[in-house]
Every structure is written in C-alpha cells, then in structure tokens.
Scaffold this active site. Structure first.
Site, short mmCIF file in Angstrom:
data_model
loop_
_atom_site.label_atom_id
_atom_site.label_comp_id
_atom_site.label_asym_id
_atom_site.label_seq_id
_atom_site.Cartn_x
_atom_site.Cartn_y
_atom_site.Cartn_z
N TRP A 351 1.05 -1.52 -0.36
CA TRP A 351 -0.03 -0.07 -0.06
C TRP A 351 0.81 1.32 -0.28
O TRP A 351 0.82 2.57 -0.18
CB TRP A 351 -0.85 -0.07 0.98
CG TRP A 351 0.08 0.59 2.77
CD1 TRP A 351 0.26 -0.24 3.03
CD2 TRP A 351 -0.41 1.04 3.61
NE1 TRP A 351 1.17 0.41 4.18
CE2 TRP A 351 0.33 1.04 4.34
CE3 TRP A 351 -1.71 2.27 3.31
CZ2 TRP A 351 0.47 2.31 5.93
CZ3 TRP A 351 -1.43 2.99 4.79
CH2 TRP A 351 -0.82 3.07 6.06
N ASP A 352 2.07 0.87 0.12
CA ASP A 352 2.42 2.83 0.24
C ASP A 352 3.12 3.22 -1.08
O ASP A 352 2.75 4.51 -0.87
CB ASP A 352 4.50 1.71 0.19
CG ASP A 352 5.08 0.76 1.33
OD1 ASP A 352 3.92 0.12 2.05
OD2 ASP A 352 5.82 0.86 2.04
N GLU A 478 0.54 -2.19 12.96
CA GLU A 478 1.32 -3.34 12.76
C GLU A 478 1.62 -3.99 14.00
O GLU A 478 1.93 -4.71 14.16
CB GLU A 478 2.36 -3.99 11.62
CG GLU A 478 1.69 -3.58 10.28
CD GLU A 478 2.59 -3.72 9.04
OE1 GLU A 478 4.42 -4.46 9.74
OE2 GLU A 478 2.28 -4.31 7.86
N LYS A 590 2.61 1.10 15.46
CA LYS A 590 4.47 0.86 14.89
C LYS A 590 4.61 2.40 14.39
O LYS A 590 5.39 3.13 13.83
CB LYS A 590 4.24 0.18 14.42
CG LYS A 590 5.18 -0.79 12.98
CD LYS A 590 5.26 -1.41 12.63
CE LYS A 590 6.14 -1.94 11.45
NZ LYS A 590 6.27 -2.95 10.67
N GLN A 591 3.47 3.44 14.17
CA GLN A 591 3.21 3.86 12.97
C GLN A 591 1.62 4.71 12.92
O GLN A 591 0.79 4.22 13.79
CB GLN A 591 2.95 3.75 11.76
CG GLN A 591 1.90 2.33 11.16
CD GLN A 591 2.10 1.46 10.21
OE1 GLN A 591 2.59 0.39 10.17
NE2 GLN A 591 2.56 1.60 8.70
#
Ligand code: BGC
Length: 760
Positions: A351-352, A478, A590-591
């Site tokens: 998906w980046d 994640e 994580k993000q």
C-alpha cells in the site's frame, strides 16, 4: 546548490549503506552502488542488479498451514553481474583498502543522472594513478547500464591491466534474523554459459519456477588502439583482459544491455545484441547527454527549492530522485517498498505505493501516476481470485504484498488482514480522477475497481444494530492486529463505497451503455449498489466521548499502555525484540493509523477530534515504521504545531542519507521518500485535493527563507512560492483555474502572479 550526494571518506562501516544510497536505476533496471574492483575477502557486500518485477516464486514453509494461506511467495531476483572490473597497476591490484588514498571522492549527480568515484591512489610499492569510475543507468534507453573507467598514470607506472568480468551465476542476499529481509531461497536462477557474438559477451538465465528469462549482453572497448586483448570464458564466468603500456591516460567503457521476457518476450539475446548494434557508436558521454536532457525536463516541473537549509534541500532532492529511479514506467511494474535499490521486502509492492508515493507522481508526473494505477488494474483478476481463496463469494481482495498479484505475505495478521489496502487503492483512483478529470479512465478502470472493492466490503463487514461494522481486520498500525472496527479501515471503506455510488450515478446519467456493460460483466444489480450506499451511510466510525477522539478500534483504548519511557533504546524497533502477541496487548503503535485517516479523509471528522486524536496517538507511537514521521509532520502542520511539524519533517527528509533506521543497507525507504514530499506539499503548503477543487493552506517554516514548487492540476502547471508571511501563486501553463487559499476562492490566470497572506 545541492545537486549531488557526496562522500569523501572511505569508511568501511558505511559501505553497505552507500551501496543503497548510490544505487542507479530507471524504474526498469536497478544497479546497487557496488565497487567495480570488489572488496577485501572478509567484507560483506550486497552486490545486486535487478529488473523491476523480474521474479521467481518460492515455497512458503509453515509449521501449520491453514486454509487460504498462500503456498508461494514472489521474490525479486538478483540478476547477472556486469559491474566487476579489476584494475592492475603493473603487478599490484588496485584496491581502495590497500596502499594509500591521496584523494577520494564519490558523487551522485542528481541533475545529470550518473555517479562517479575519483581516486588518487598510491600503491603499496609507491606507484601512483588517478582513476575515475563513472556509471549510468539510462532513463532514455532503459535496458542500458554503462560504465566508464579512466586511468591516468601519475608515477612510475609501466603497465595498466584491466580485467572486466561478467558473472551469470548469482544469488540473492539472505538474513535469517531480520523479518524485513529474505531468510532463504537465495539461488533461484539457472544461469546459462556465456558465449561471444558480434564482439559482445552474451549470457542468459532462467528462473526456476516462473520460467522467466533474462539476458545480459555486454560490450567493452577502450579509446586506445594500442593494447593487447584477450577473452576468456569459463562456463558462467567471462573475463576480458586489456593491457596497456602505462604511458598515457586510458578510457575503458563497458556497455551492458539487460532484457527480460516479461517485456521483451522471446529471443532476448538477439534483441539485446541488436540494441548493442544500434548504440554501437555511443560513448558514455552520448548516454549522458540524453540523461541530462531527460532530467532537465523532470526537474523543471518536479523540483522543490528550499532556501535556508542546504541539508534539507539535498535531502528532498535525493528522495525525489530516487522515487524517479525506482518507479515502474510500464504496465508490468509498480514501485517496490525499497524501489530497485536493494532486496529488503523482496521487491514487493505494498500500500506504500498508493498512499505514500503515488501523490508525488500524481501532482508532478501524472502519466507515471496513471501507469501505477494501470498496473494495479492488471492485478484485478488475481485479486478476485484471492477473495475467493479466502472464502468470499464476490469482489476483489488486493494482496498485501505482491509483484504480479499473488499474495506474498506469509504472516496474515500483519499481511492479508490489512484489508485497508482495498480502500487505499480505491482512494488513489479517486484522487487521480479528481486531479486529472480523466473521464475515460473513470468509466473503465476506476468504475470496475471501485465496484469490485465495494463488493468486498459487504463481504467483510455486516449490519448490526443499525450500524455497518467491519470485524477482524488489521489497520496500518502493525502493532495492533486483527481488531474490530479499525477507524482507518472503516473510514477508507466508507469513502470507497460512497464513490462507487457516485460512479454509478454518473454512469447512469452520462453513459448508461457502459453502466449496463459493467453491471452485466460483474453480475451486479441495483439492489447490490443500494446495499453499498446503505453500508456507507451506516458505517461505524468509533468515537470516544470522554476523550473526544476517534478510537483506533473497538478495544484499543481498553488496553494497558506500553511504557515507552521505560523501554531501553536498544529494544527499538519493538518488532525485532518482542513477540507480536505481547505488542498486540498494549496501546502502542508502530505507525500513524487514525492520524493517517484524519489526513486522508479530514472531512469525516471535526477539527477538535482530529487535534485530540493527534495528541493522544502521538504519545503511544514509536514510529518504528518509516511510514510514520511524515504523517505526523503533515498533521502537525494542519494543527498549527509548527515546531513539531518541522521536527518530524527533519527526521524524514534525510532518513536514508543519515541512515536513521539503521537498515538503509537493505534498500531505501521509498514510502518515506514520498512522505517527505508530502510533508512539504501537503504539510507546509497544506494541499488537499477535493472533489470541487484544489485547496492550499500554506505557511513557510520559520527556519527557511523561501520555498518554491510546482504542481500539476487538471492540465495546468501551478507554481507556489512562499516567503515570510506571503505566498505567490502563478499559473505557468494552461487555462485559467480556480483554486482555494485558506478556504477562499482565487482565480489564477496565465502568467499573472497572485499574492496572498499566509496568515488566516
Ligand atoms: C510497515 C508497513 C509497510 C511495510 C513496507 C512495514 O514496516 O509497517 O506499513 O507497508 O513496512 O514498507
């Protein structure tokens, strides 16, 4: 200013990282920045040449394999190595690690598209030479990787020997201790023996499972007639020897042509020999001229000018340059998480692409952006099949990581469960349509993708007590897996469904024939479309009344908080030090997750919720993923937290140049590179593309003297120049257009600058 990346110290510990930083590519071919002459025996190098999407399939081994787990995984392959050239000065072999370096300089020229090492070397016996190694991977003739080596005798040299090598039998790099790098299956190419034809060395190889083939045809020559020459082939290794007397400067050129069966079909070797024939008069400088022209065009629209911080200027250019070097420009390829710079994440597309890299291309090079969408479109059938494998009855589920459409993620909680990828892909299609107004695309590819992804939401979610809920999925973060009603997923699904409805309405009134074709191809009816709209309206978007934030999911806020302050520095990134289950039990991200949703779809929340959520999630986020800082920077800009915005931005813009994540050796962090561009354009300049128009809420970071960039919108080229307290908008190309500045409409007419205050 800042057109080059420079390294003037030879530090053994930086070499692997530099192999990634100095990689050269063109979206088709990528060559790591390895040294031609090689390294000392004990030194580990990741010597790599890759063709985007050229891969094999390898078995995934599970202890317990359950239904629907993928059997195989796609893997980008390292292909034949044409980089090697040994140099001998009389009886001494040139090495940067022996003798004395009287001068050493390495440069990557981002405006000219080549890299160069220049060395003034004194051998252990005291002989001296100047050597320059130049290399280029052509943007114009994408199959070509060319090297030029110039050796100038300086002191006591009576003979210069060059041994140029071609090695067909190569392997991939493995690291069993890092989940972000492959742990096995290093050797997946069956290499053919090398032979000579038309004065070239020719070799081919075939992948073991996918049966894709690749060839390399290498031609060497020098500018001096007077030399001895010998060619020696032993199976898959070839060496050409040139010996010159040491009186004069010698220039040696090696022109390598790579072709693969994915693009060039059969008879690759003949085709590559033919191309060598066509460029037989080309020297390095001829390729360079074409390269410079190509890059002049690229930078003319894509460059960002920052006055007042040379390091950041260099950082942002470096990132844009590498995005260009890695993005696939044909419908067979996309842009991998590490681009073509290394083997981390095995050349997979995530998906980046849609959320982090696509926006840069969309707003500067829309034809490249469209190609990325077409590539995803080419995976639609596999996505339909994948949905079936999981047990869904209809719709398409795009794989979490892939090259040609097969799911390549073996760890489903942080892989297949990330259904949001469907919403992300739909989002990028919608963005493209809003920016380009491309009606044909809207009716064909976009309509089909939006319908098939919408269907899947109805398969994954369900109506319960008047709400549409989506259970057992993983959002972007994640460290929190398999949850119910992840806000990000639900809001992206809502957007996806709403737009499918818009497409339906639009086709119904504008092109009923296309609509009926599509409905019949997909076996869809009005009732189904009605359900999508109902699901969109009733989509449950978790919200916490007490904290006035959107909850990341149903249970996130009920968990204990991970003590980030008490976690020793060497335990980061957490994923390399704690079992995932432990992490899943805590409030630790994580993000960016909810914060990212607020950036992408700000109109589904109010400012207060967005601000509270930002503050809340910031305190529980580790940014262990390189996809995080940029989002926090953009949102800090939106929330007028300028210092923070700048601070986060500084951490993104040089993330690879300064190896901030410690793993640049495995390849560059491409999503972050796209994220830095967004940090400027969406962050500092506040760009948002909406259905009605393009909006800006710009400000200039106080550390900078000025900021200038262009965007493309609906066939126009618009230039923005920010100085203290002011912004000037200029329509550089195209018909007059209305834009929004801090919510107020502004009409731009060709060539007439419009100045506005940046303060609201
Ligand atoms: C991130 C994912 C990302 C992947 C590839 C992971 O570390 O958590 O969001 O897609 O890296 O870049």
């Amino acid at each position: 200013m800042s057109w080059n990346i420079e390294s003037s110290k030879l530090n053994k510990s930086d070499l692997l990282t530099n192999e990634s930083l100095f990689f050269l590519g063109n979206g088709y071919l990528g060559v790591r920045g390895n040294f031609e002459e090689g390294y000392p025996e004990d030194y580990k190098s990741i010597r790599g040449t890759y063709i985007n999407a050229f891969h094999d399939k390898v078995d995934i081994e599970y202890g317990e394999k359950l239904h629907g787990f993928p059997d195989t995984q796609e893997k980008l392959l390292n292909i034949m190595d044409a980089q090697s050239v040994q140099i001998w000065v009389d009886d001494e072999r040139f090495s940067l690690f022996e003798g004395e370096l009287l001068d050493y300089q390495r440069n990557l020229w981002m405006n000219q598209g080549y890299s160069e090492r220049t060395v003034h070397w004194r051998s252990p016996q005291g002989k001296e030479v100047n050597i320059s190694f130049k290399r280029l991977v052509s943007f114009v003739k994408r199959e070509v990787f060319v090297q030029e080596i110039t050796i100038e005798p300086i002191k006591d040299v009576s003979r210069i020997s060059i041994y140029s090598e071609l090695e067909s039998d190569v392997s991939n790099f493995v690291d069993p201790d890092d989940p972000r790098v492959a742990s096995g299956h290093a050797k997946r190419l069956s290499a053919e023996d090398i032979y000579e034809k038309n004065g070239c060395h020719v070799t081919g190889a075939e992948t073991l499972e996918t049966r894709m083939s690749v060839c390399c045809v290498s031609k060497t020559f020098s500018d001096k007639e007077n030399h001895t020459y010998e060619s020696n082939i032993e199976g898959t290794t070839a060496q050409e020897t040139y010996i010159f007397d040491g009186e004069e400067k010698v220039t040696f050129t090696k022109r390598n042509v790579y072709m693969d069966s994915l693009r060039y079909g059969k008879n690759l070797e003949e085709k590559a020999i033919q191309l060598q024939e066509e460029v037989k008069s080309y020297t390095f400088n001829d390729f360079l001229k074409e390269q410079i022209q190509y890059l002049e065009d690229f930078w003319a629209t894509s460059d960002i000018l920052i006055e007042g911080d040379d390091d950041l200027q260099q950082g942002i250019r470096f990132n844009m340059y590498h995005l260009l070097q890695s993005v696939g420009k044909d419908p067979k390829s996309n842009i991998a998480a590490k681009g073509l710079s290394g083997e981390g994440y095995e050349g997979h597309y995530f998906w980046d692409t849609e959320i982090y890299m696509f926006p840069f291309f969309l707003m500067t090079n829309p034809e490249i952006a469209k190609n990325l969408l077409l590539h995803r479109y080419s995976l639609l059938d596999s996505a339909r099949q994948r949905a079936k494998e999981i047990g869904h009855t209809r719709g398409a589920l795009f794989p979490w990581r892939t090259i040609t459409g097969g799911e390549s993620s073996a760890f489903f909680p942080a892989g297949t469960a990330q259904y949001h990828i469907n919403g992300d892909i739909a989002y990028s299609y919608i963005q493209y349509y809003m920016v380009s107004g491309d009606e044909d695309f809207f009716k064909k590819e976009m309509a089909e993708v939006l319908f098939e992804t919408s269907r899947l939401w109805l398969e994954v979610g369900h109506f319960h007590e008047g709400q549409f809920r989506i259970d057992s999925v993983t959002g972007p973060d994640e460290y929190t897996c398999i949850v119910n009603n992840n806000y990000y997923t639900n809001v992206m699904a809502k957007n996806n469904l709403l737009w499918a409805g818009k497409v339906y309405d639009h086709l119904k009134s504008e092109d009923p024939q296309r609509l009926s074709e599509l409905m019949s191809d997909l076996d869809a009816d009005e009732e189904e479309i009605g359900k999508w709209q109902e699901a969109a309206e009733k989509m449950f978007l978790p919200y916490n009344e007490a904290l006035k934030i959107n909850e990341q999911d149903d249970t996130f806020l009920q968990k204990g908080k991970w003590d980030l302050d008490a976690t020793p520095k060497d335990k980061y990134p957490l994923l390399l030090n704690y079992h995932p289950l432990l992490l899943y039990r805590y409030q630790v991200c994580k993000q960016a997750d909810t914060v990212l949703a607020h950036f992408l779809l700000e109109d589904f929340s109010d400012q207060e919720t967005i601000e509270n959520s930002y503050n809340y999630y910031e305190a529980v986020t580790t940014h262990d993923s390189s996809l995080s800082f940029c989002v926090f920077s953009i949102m800090a800009s939106k929330l007028d937290q300028k210092e923070k915005a700048y601070d986060y931005f500084s951490k993104t813009s040089r993330l690879d140049l300064d190896n901030l994540h410690g793993n640049t050796k495995d390849g560059l962090h491409m999503a972050n590179m796209g994220g830095t561009w967004m940090g400027i354009v969406y962050g500092f300049a506040g760009l948002r593309v909406k259905e009605s128009n393009v909006h800006f809420s710009p400000y200039l970071p106080e550390q900078w003297g000025s900021l200038e960039f262009n965007i493309r919108y609906r066939g126009r080229l618009i230039n923005l120049k920010l100085t203290k307290g002011k912004v000037v908008y200029t329509l550089v190309e195209g018909k007059p257009v209305d834009i929004f500045h801090h919510g107020a409409e502004v009409t731009l007419e060709s060539g007439i600058p419009v100045e506005k205050d940046t303060k609201v």
